[in-house]
Enzyme design. Structure first.
Site, PDB file in Angstrom:
ATOM      1  N   ASP A 232     -10.976  14.989   2.647  1.00 52.94           N
ATOM      2  CA  ASP A 232     -10.355  14.010   1.748  1.00 52.94           C
ATOM      3  C   ASP A 232      -9.465  14.762   0.791  1.00 52.94           C
ATOM      4  O   ASP A 232      -9.559  16.016   0.927  1.00 52.94           O
ATOM      5  CB  ASP A 232     -11.726  13.057   1.011  1.00 52.94           C
ATOM      6  CG  ASP A 232     -11.393  11.988   0.572  1.00 52.94           C
ATOM      7  OD1 ASP A 232     -12.148  10.948   0.408  1.00 52.94           O
ATOM      8  OD2 ASP A 232     -10.256  11.619   0.236  1.00 52.94           O
ATOM      9  N   GLU A 438     -13.477   3.292  -5.753  1.00 54.80           N
ATOM     10  CA  GLU A 438     -14.097   4.535  -5.866  1.00 54.80           C
ATOM     11  C   GLU A 438     -15.298   4.572  -7.203  1.00 54.80           C
ATOM     12  O   GLU A 438     -15.814   3.671  -7.265  1.00 54.80           O
ATOM     13  CB  GLU A 438     -13.311   5.802  -5.851  1.00 54.80           C
ATOM     14  CG  GLU A 438     -12.320   5.546  -4.429  1.00 54.80           C
ATOM     15  CD  GLU A 438     -11.740   6.981  -4.150  1.00 54.80           C
ATOM     16  OE1 GLU A 438     -10.261   6.933  -4.215  1.00 54.80           O
ATOM     17  OE2 GLU A 438     -12.386   7.912  -4.015  1.00 54.80           O
TER      18      GLU A 438
HETATM   19  O1  LIG Z   1      -5.846   8.474  -1.016  1.00 51.54           O
HETATM   20  C1  LIG Z   1      -6.213   9.481  -0.100  1.00 51.54           C
HETATM   21  C2  LIG Z   1      -7.786   9.412  -0.140  1.00 51.54           C
HETATM   22  C3  LIG Z   1      -8.388   8.140   0.620  1.00 51.54           C
HETATM   23  O2  LIG Z   1      -7.928   8.055   1.604  1.00 51.54           O
HETATM   24  C4  LIG Z   1      -9.772   8.162   0.561  1.00 51.54           C
HETATM   25  O3  LIG Z   1     -10.684   7.139   1.113  1.00 51.54           O
HETATM   26  C5  LIG Z   1     -10.525   8.409  -0.943  1.00 51.54           C
HETATM   27  O4  LIG Z   1     -11.699   8.887  -0.718  1.00 51.54           O
HETATM   28  C6  LIG Z   1      -9.635   9.223  -1.794  1.00 51.54           C
HETATM   29  N1  LIG Z   1      -9.641   9.690  -3.009  1.00 51.54           N
HETATM   30  C7  LIG Z   1      -8.647  10.064  -3.573  1.00 51.54           C
HETATM   31  C8  LIG Z   1      -8.560  10.685  -4.986  1.00 51.54           C
HETATM   32  C9  LIG Z   1      -9.926  10.672  -5.791  1.00 51.54           C
HETATM   33  C10 LIG Z   1      -9.732  10.931  -7.033  1.00 51.54           C
HETATM   34  C11 LIG Z   1      -8.503  11.794  -7.615  1.00 51.54           C
HETATM   35  C12 LIG Z   1      -7.438  11.538  -6.757  1.00 51.54           C
HETATM   36  C13 LIG Z   1      -7.493  10.956  -5.436  1.00 51.54           C
HETATM   37  C14 LIG Z   1      -7.876   9.976  -2.728  1.00 51.54           C
HETATM   38  N2  LIG Z   1      -8.234   9.781  -1.674  1.00 51.54           N
END
Ligand SMILES: OC[C@@H]1[C@@H](O)[C@H](O)[C@@H](O)c2nc(-c3ccccc3)cn21
Length: 549
Positions: A232, A438
């Site tokens: 991730d 998230e």
């Molecule tokens: O966007 C790409 C991936 C996505 O595919 C995943 O499902 C997800 O868990 C995710 N969190 C972030 C992310 C989280 C916090 C700060 C910046 C980016 C980035 N991503």
């Protein structure tokens, strides 16, 4: 890659995307080995970062449809709109099994039931193409220029964290992990999924991004998965607490665990330096590097990017086309779950009459495309309002559907006096959650955000009402159920709100079934179908039906 909401320019056209990607590709092909790149984006409910794209219901709504064939068509439509912009790789589907609706990503999960999640992996056949029957097990399959590389995520157990706390710890034994959270991966691999993304979360205290047993031991050596395993976003940084406390260790642990591609958007030079040192000093064997490179090249060869490294404009007109919006509208119809229909079985409220003198439409979510799409829409955390997204609000859907002589009055949060004194035949109240994604969606009380409860009581306390809840999960509705005449779980329907009116007014019958338990109180959580103390307000699988008129 694009993380949530990262775009070439505001309201970028398909051509803008293609031009940006082809510039990156030109650079890639000019390097020593000239190996082409692919570009990844979160197209998790349609091509949701892209201006004018069709926005489909989020996964929880698709779980309510119980219709894998529909979801496969959604995958194909999404792949077409993604390739229309030149992008070849989507970080979807999420095959999480959300076991606690307090989790901010519960709407990304098709269901609390692994069997429904398994059924919905049919979307992979839409995204990548139907795997030929004679393909060896575990080999990635992508069928050409109108298909994309898919990504089953987040491996494994992301939906089972304690109290639904995002990126936290899933504390269950191996049998439960295999029985609840692994089946989605069995089915994804059977369908030829090309990539699998590892979860930020931990299993029994071990970070998944450092879990050699489950990544190399089980996924690669036992399930014979031959696609690539991707981290991730900055996932290896979070192996340590605090993140990036020991980057060399994070690289060593992550690469050794068996991950093949590393989402390292900022500190990539440091990553390369650390990895080079670790390999040169024999902390990481060359065989591990060869395994990763082989898997990445296998996916690139399979999707034909060596033969066709550059995107062209041939598909740009597929972005947001009418056929896809009609498909999304069908999905919205089938995702609506009717929880209550009248205060007695003899007096059903729905389908609503189209021809009456005057009706009220109320609620914060009746006239807001951003709200009805939810998170992962244009921006990571979603947006509010109607000026960016292209689609139909629920208010406009009602106006499109009722008899031309029926007067439709919209008031977002009317007081009781207004409701009582205007001679409305009935009201439609649309309230719910504001967009989130998230960890920003982690919520321990799950109450309907204000002024939703007030709108419900002001309207439903005065006249016949149907309440449509726009949310990523069940919310506290118990205090209002008796006051409400009709109750619909609308989930996060996306851009095509017309599908909501289709079933409210009987052009189509309600068929949706709850993909997850609707609790009475958050004190009961976690509570899933099959649990010994199962005492829901509305049980998993519940949903009233109506006949089309
Ligand atoms: O966007 C790409 C991936 C996505 O595919 C995943 O499902 C997800 O868990 C995710 N969190 C972030 C992310 C989280 C916090 C700060 C910046 C980016 C980035 N991503």
């Amino acid at each position: 890659m694009s993380e949530g909401g990262s775009i070439p320019v505001p309201q970028a056209s398909a051509e803008d995307w293609i031009n940006m990607l082809n510039e990156f590709q030109k650079d890639a092909l000019s390097t020593r080995l000239g190996i082409p790149i692919f570009y990844g984006i979160d197209a998790v409910h349609g091509h949701n970062s892209v201006y004018k794209a069709t926005i489909f219901p989020h996964n929880i709504g698709l779980g309510a449809t119980r219709d894998p064939e529909l979801v496969k068509r959604i995958g194909a439509a999404t792949a077409l709109e993604v390739r229309a912009t030149g992008i070849q790789y989507v970080y979807a589907p999420c095959v999480a099994v959300c076991r606690d609706p307090r989790w901010g990503r519960c709407y990304e999960s098709y269901s609390e039931d692994p069997k429904i999640v398994q059924a919905m992996t049919e979307i992979i056949s839409g995204l990548q193409g139907e795997i030929p029957p004679n393909m060896p097990k575990g080999v990635p399959f992508i069928a050409g220029k109108e298909k994309v590389i898919a990504c089953a995520k987040h491996y494994v157990g992301d939906g089972g964290t304690t109290n639904g706390i995002d990126e936290s710890n899933t504390v269950i034994d191996r049998d439960e992990l295999m029985g609840i959270h692994m089946p989605g991966y069995f089915s994804s691999i059977d369908k030829g999924v090309a990539t699998i993304m590892v979860s930020y979360s931990s299993w029994n205290g071990v970070k998944m991004h450092a879990n050699h047993d489950l990544i190399t031991g089980f996924l690669k050596n036992t399930l014979h998965f031959q696609g690539l395993v991707i981290t991730d976003f900055e996932g290896i940084d979070r192996i340590t607490d605090p993140p990036r406390a020991n980057c060399t260790y994070s690289v060593q642990a992550g690469v050794s665990a068996g991950m093949d591609m590393f989402m390292v958007p900022k500190f990539y030079r440091e990553f390369i330096d650390d990895l080079t040192i670790l390999v040169n000093n024999k902390f990481i064997p060359m065989s591990r590097i060869d395994d990763a490179v082989k898997r990445i090249l296998r996916v690139k060869f399979m999707m034909g990017i060596f033969e066709n490294p550059f995107a062209d404009y041939s598909l740009v007109n597929y972005l947001g086309i009418k056929e896809h919006r009609e498909l999304a509208r069908e999905a919205v119809r089938k995702s609506m779950v009717l929880l209550k229909n009248g205060k007695s079985a003899e007096m059903p409220l729905l389908p609503l009459p189209k021809k009456v003198p005057k009706i009220l439409v109320a609620g914060s979510h009746a006239n807001n495309l951003g709200y009805q799409c939810g998170g992962w829409t244009i921006k990571w955390q979603g947006i509010s309002g109607n000026d960016i997204l292209k689609g139909t609000t629920i208010l406009n859907a009602v106006k499109n559907t009722v008899d031309p002589e029926t007067i439709v009055i919209y008031k977002e949060n009317p007081d009781k006096e207004f409701v009582e004194s205007n001679g409305f035949s009935y009201a439609i109240v649309v309230v719910g959650e504001h967009p989130y994604a998230e960890m920003h969606g982690d919520n321990m009380n799950l109450t309907i955000p204000n002024p939703g409860p007030e709108t419900i009581t002001n309207v439903c306390g005065a006249i016949k009402c149907v309440v449509v809840i726009i949310s990523g999960r069940p919310l506290v509705i118990t205090p209002y159920v008796d006051l409400i005449d009709g109750l619909v779980a609308g989930w996060l329907p996306g851009s095509e709100g017309q599908g909501v009116a289709d079933v409210l007014y009987g052009d189509y019958g309600f068929t949706g079934k709850l993909p997850r338990t609707w609790f009475k109180s958050v004190d009961q959580l976690p509570m899933n179908v099959g649990d010994p103390h199962y005492d829901p307000l509305f049980p998993f699988g519940f949903g009233l039906s109506t006949e089309p008129t």
